[in-house]
Design an enzyme around this catalytic site. Structure first.
Site, PDB file in Angstrom:
ATOM      1  N   TYR A   1       0.769  -1.210   0.095  1.00 18.77           N
ATOM      2  CA  TYR A   1      -0.065  -0.067   0.121  1.00 18.77           C
ATOM      3  C   TYR A   1       1.054   1.246   0.093  1.00 18.77           C
ATOM      4  CZ  TYR A   1      -3.554   3.125   1.841  1.00 18.77           C
ATOM      5  OH  TYR A   1      -4.291   4.563   1.723  1.00 18.77           O
TER       6      TYR A   1
ATOM      7  N   ASP B   1      -1.975  -1.300  -4.199  1.00 19.30           N
ATOM      8  CA  ASP B   1      -2.627  -0.103  -4.468  1.00 19.30           C
ATOM      9  C   ASP B   1      -1.216   0.672  -4.330  1.00 19.30           C
ATOM     10  OD1 ASP B   1      -3.297   2.483  -4.546  1.00 19.30           O
ATOM     11  OD2 ASP B   1      -4.647   2.318  -2.671  1.00 19.30           O
TER      12      ASP B   1
ATOM     13  N   HIS C   1     -12.087   1.323  -4.123  1.00 21.38           N
ATOM     14  CA  HIS C   1     -11.388   0.805  -5.041  1.00 21.38           C
ATOM     15  C   HIS C   1     -12.170  -0.623  -5.446  1.00 21.38           C
ATOM     16  CE1 HIS C   1      -7.243   2.444  -4.390  1.00 21.38           C
ATOM     17  NE2 HIS C   1      -8.238   2.971  -3.303  1.00 21.38           N
TER      18      HIS C   1
END
EC number: 3.1.11.2
Length: 255
Positions: free
Chosen positions: A105, A146, A247
């Site tokens: 992330y 991500d 998302h």
């Protein structure tokens, strides 16, 4: 082997969405980002009841990553090397079926300029160093999650409006290219060279119904793994559900 990545924007708030999708999609591995809970509070029993081995690396209220695998991983490691003072929970990796899967992330970096943006660029350099170390082994690996990076203007609905944002800024894209130029293949773009598709739609300003999105969730494959790439798809379905994450999952299949 089918590997999924999904920023769930609070695993407890989206638990029915996530477990429902896992029942249908049945990925062999799923890496989650932004779980937003500490490890004792992670709903591991719900995922274990679906057959997944669970490792979480959480943080109260913010960030956090998790690794779900139908096959017990040979090894799971947390934290990205290179800064012993970094306490943010943003990285986890495990070995499944002879493949090292790195779930991440990456920091958002806004506001830019500022310390948050500097942290993002430092984090990306640490990630590049981890890729160099993995490449040196010759073993197949992927980095997925991500990335908070739109690699090109085609990956953002309004390139001019986002040009100075940390997700699209020149230094961010330069750091992305430095990572890719080690010899890594960006799976979705390799298979969809001219397609426009997104993996994130903000909750504000009607972004989802207007398809004002960003493509910021990616798979980077090592040379040893890129030759085994079969497919990489963005599943828009979960984003249209009630109480959805902002998302949606991305799924990569390798031979």
């Amino acid at each position: 082997m089918r590997i999924a990545t999904w920023n769930v924007n609070s695993v407890k708030a989206r638990l029915p969405n996530v477990t429902g999708w896992l029942r249908e999609a049945k990925p062999d591995v799923c890496v989650l980002q932004e779980i937003k809970c500490q490890d004792p509070d992670f709903p591991r029993l719900e995922f274990e009841s679906l057959g997944y081995h669970v490792t979480s690396h959480g943080q109260k209220s913010y960030n956090g990553v998790a690794f779900l695998s139908l096959t017990k991983p040979d090894d799971v490691r947390i934290r990205l090397a290179g800064d012993d003072t970094d306490e943010q929970s943003r990285y986890i990796e495990g070995d499944v079926g002879g493949v090292t899967i790195c779930g991440l992330y990456l920091p958002n970096g806004n506001p830019r300029p500022g310390e948050k943006y500097d942290y993002k660029l430092r984090w990306m350099e640490r990630l590049r160093q981890r890729a160099i170390a993995l490449l040196a082994t010759g073993a197949p690996f992927m980095m997925t999650g991500d990335f908070n990076i739109c690699p090109a203007d085609a990956d953002v609905y309004d390139p001019a409006g986002w040009a100075e944002d940390a997700l699209c800024a020149p230094d961010s894209r330069r750091a992305w290219r430095a990572l890719c130029n080690l010899g890594l293949t960006e799976a979705w773009r390799a298979l969809h060279p001219r397609e426009v598709e997104y993996s994130f739609w903000d909750y504000q300003a009607g972004a989802w119904p207007r398809n004002n999105g960003l493509r910021i969730d990616h798979f980077l494959l090592s040379p040893a793994l890129a030759d085994r790439l079969l497919s990489c798809e963005i599943d828009r379905g979960p984003r249209g559900q009630e109480k959805a994450s902002d998302h949606t999952p991305v799924i990569c299949e390798i031979a």
